[in-house]
Design an enzyme around this catalytic site. Structure first.
Site, mmCIF file in Angstrom:
data_model
loop_
_atom_site.group_PDB
_atom_site.id
_atom_site.type_symbol
_atom_site.label_atom_id
_atom_site.label_comp_id
_atom_site.label_asym_id
_atom_site.label_seq_id
_atom_site.Cartn_x
_atom_site.Cartn_y
_atom_site.Cartn_z
ATOM 1 N N ARG A 1 0.813 -1.211 0.000
ATOM 2 C CA ARG A 1 0.000 0.000 0.000
ATOM 3 C C ARG A 1 0.860 1.281 0.000
ATOM 4 O O ARG A 1 0.684 2.164 -0.829
ATOM 5 C CB ARG A 1 -0.871 -0.044 1.248
ATOM 6 C CG ARG A 1 -1.968 0.936 1.333
ATOM 7 C CD ARG A 1 -2.750 0.629 2.597
ATOM 8 N NE ARG A 1 -3.615 -0.521 2.428
ATOM 9 C CZ ARG A 1 -4.868 -0.427 1.993
ATOM 10 N NH1 ARG A 1 -5.384 0.739 1.703
ATOM 11 N NH2 ARG A 1 -5.599 -1.508 1.853
ATOM 12 N N THR A 2 1.784 1.341 0.926
ATOM 13 C CA THR A 2 2.624 2.536 1.045
ATOM 14 C C THR A 2 3.545 2.676 -0.174
ATOM 15 O O THR A 2 3.735 3.764 -0.715
ATOM 16 C CB THR A 2 3.454 2.475 2.342
ATOM 17 O OG1 THR A 2 2.567 2.269 3.432
ATOM 18 C CG2 THR A 2 4.239 3.760 2.565
ATOM 19 N N LYS B 1 22.278 -10.572 1.229
ATOM 20 C CA LYS B 1 23.636 -11.109 1.017
ATOM 21 C C LYS B 1 24.589 -10.546 2.063
ATOM 22 O O LYS B 1 25.803 -10.670 1.942
ATOM 23 C CB LYS B 1 24.134 -10.747 -0.381
ATOM 24 C CG LYS B 1 23.336 -11.400 -1.491
ATOM 25 C CD LYS B 1 23.964 -11.088 -2.850
ATOM 26 C CE LYS B 1 22.988 -11.374 -3.971
ATOM 27 N NZ LYS B 1 22.852 -10.228 -4.875
ATOM 28 N N ARG C 1 11.443 2.078 3.786
ATOM 29 C CA ARG C 1 10.738 1.426 4.888
ATOM 30 C C ARG C 1 11.619 0.321 5.427
ATOM 31 O O ARG C 1 12.273 -0.388 4.657
ATOM 32 C CB ARG C 1 9.412 0.848 4.414
ATOM 33 C CG ARG C 1 8.518 0.400 5.560
ATOM 34 C CD ARG C 1 7.263 -0.215 5.020
ATOM 35 N NE ARG C 1 6.314 -0.543 6.056
ATOM 36 C CZ ARG C 1 5.261 0.204 6.364
ATOM 37 N NH1 ARG C 1 5.047 1.342 5.733
ATOM 38 N NH2 ARG C 1 4.435 -0.181 7.300
ATOM 39 N N HIS D 1 5.927 7.160 11.085
ATOM 40 C CA HIS D 1 5.382 6.974 9.743
ATOM 41 C C HIS D 1 4.889 8.352 9.284
ATOM 42 O O HIS D 1 3.690 8.592 9.175
ATOM 43 C CB HIS D 1 4.256 5.937 9.785
ATOM 44 C CG HIS D 1 3.815 5.446 8.439
ATOM 45 N ND1 HIS D 1 4.438 5.829 7.263
ATOM 46 C CD2 HIS D 1 2.815 4.619 8.076
ATOM 47 C CE1 HIS D 1 3.827 5.240 6.250
ATOM 48 N NE2 HIS D 1 2.842 4.506 6.717
#
Ligand SMILES: [Zn+2]
Lengths: 303, 137
Positions: free
Chosen positions: A51-52, A80, A101, A129
């Site tokens: 969504r974001t 990695k 994020r 957020h």
């Protein structure tokens, strides 16, 4: 160069100017269709949030810009063993701005300290957020015409809901804002939030049911009450309906109430409420796209 | 080493009684070549009991570390047997790699190369917060 890590990184004046631009962009999107042509946004999602991520990508594409990035940590070089700082070093050579994020708190700040391009925090664990908060502020301002002199109800899980803490922090800076905090005792707003409100002399009341306070509210910000937050199933069953907004509870509300929700919702707002003109949560999603367009534009102007 | 008077060096005075060994470790005084005297439980009018550390050389001391551990300490810089400078400490605004964030959800828990940085959030209560996750210390 500016970054957006925490909503309080921006003054109220800076926030107003982002919201002004976002309003213009929403009214005249065609004027901005080519405004970021040739610029690249990197979406670095070390933790998935479709969504974001789509909201950021849609914002950049709507301005003629391009996007690159990854949607989960296992498709990034982190899997990695590359360090976050090395990833940011590398990616900041490939793009003009980063939306990031990460499951760990403070990761976007760590990224911003070494990045050569602006970094936007798109969520860091349960911590911040800020673009959700910008979306909330834009929605409240569009619906109510102002951000001051408002009685703002917050309902549901106020203990773990980071969007609630962040919105309280942002709204506290406006004159005459009064908070009504509606939650079961188990999910009250944490002490550090209320002690800050007390220290700054900002009025708030705590309530356990919506009905008792509904007629006072200008804004009702709903959040999800998650089953796993309760100690036992019996408490959850007993309490969950108390925090579901339905047409019955809305009978007590004012005609000019605005109902917000950061989405996704599960069942905390009955679908029957969707048709009510006071429901603003789908407009909120749309606003999220325009406020991100405005934010990207402002940060690139200062880069 | 004459512990009553030194010609050139540093005297840390007004150390809270019992804290001198912690300071000895924090300031890495064990790595010094010169003589170091730790005097414990000295009678003090103001403090009841205090500790004193004397270092027989003008070493550079991280005053931020010292201020964080005990802002009540006085640092006397001694030259030619007299006090050239008296420094009073206070809690520093910012601490880099002096204290460490213990929040397992903090980015510092998985990125070993990151500096652990704390800023003073409440001078009265001596509260520091991690710049990454806002955890208190
Ligand atoms: Zn931390």
């Amino acid at each position: 160069m500016r970054h957006l890590i925490n909503i309080t990184d921006f003054s109220t004046g800076e926030i107003e100017s982002i919201l002004d631009l976002a309003d213009q962009m929403l009214s005249h999107p065609e004027k901005y269709r080519e405004s970021q042509r040739g610029r690249i946004l990197a979406t670095l999602f070390f933790e998935p949030s479709t969504r974001t991520r789509l909201s950021f990508e849609s914002a950049m594409l709507s301005m003629g810009g391009s996007v690159l990035g990854f949607a989960t940590a296992d498709s990034s070089s982190t899997s990695k063993g590359e360090s976050l700082t090395d990833t940011i070093h590398t990616v900041s050579c490939y793009c003009d701005i980063i939306a990031m994020r990460h499951p760990k708190e403070g990761a976007p700040l760590a990224g911003s300290l070494i990045s050569e391009v602006p970094v936007i925090n798109a969520g860091d664990g349960g911590h911040n957020h800020p673009t959700q908060t910008l979306t909330d502020l834009m929605t409240i301002r569009r619906e109510k015409g102002r951000l001051d002199r408002l009685t703002v109800g917050m309902c549901g899980d106020l203990k773990f809901g980071r969007t609630v803490h962040s919105l309280i922090g942002a709204m506290s800076r406006y004159e005459g804002v009064d908070f009504v905090l509606i939650s079961p005792p188990e999910l009250r707003v944490p002490d550090y939030v209320t002690s800050r409100l007390r220290a700054e002399g900002i009025p708030y009341t705590e309530a356990e049911s919506m009905e008792s306070v509904m007629d006072r509210l200008d804004v009702l910000y709903m959040t999800r009450v998650q089953r796993e937050r309760f100690f036992n199933e019996a408490d959850y069953i007993r309490l969950k309906d108390t925090y579901i907004l339905d047409t019955d509870k809305l009978r007590f509300a004012r005609d000019d109430l605005s109902i917000l929700h950061p989405l996704p919702r599960v069942n905390e707002i009955s679908v029957k409420v969707d048709a009510d003109p006071r429901a603003a949560y789908f407009k909120q999603v749309k606003n999220g796209r325009y406020v991100r367009m405005a934010l990207i534009t402002k940060l690139l102007e200062q880069a | 080493m004459n512990i009553d008077s030194i010609k050139r060096g540093i005297v840390l005075d007004h150390i809270r009684a019992g804290r001198s060994m912690d300071l000895y470790r924090y300031l890495h005084l064990d790595e010094l070549e010169c003589s170091v005297a730790i005097i414990k439980n000295v009678k003090s009018n103001a403090m009841g009991r205090k500790d004193i550390i004397k270092v027989d050389e003008d070493i550079s001391i991280d005053l931020d570390v010292l201020g964080y551990i005990d802002p009540g300490i006085t640092v006397n810089i001694i030259e030619n047997g007299t006090v050239r400078e008296k420094k009073h400490l206070s809690l520093p605004e910012r601490l880099t790699n002096i204290i460490h964030c213990k929040n397992p959800r903090c980015i510092t828990s998985v990125e070993p190369a990151l500096d652990h940085v704390f800023v003073l959030a409440d001078r009265e209560k001596g509260v520091y917060r991690c710049i990454y996750c806002d955890s208190k210390h």
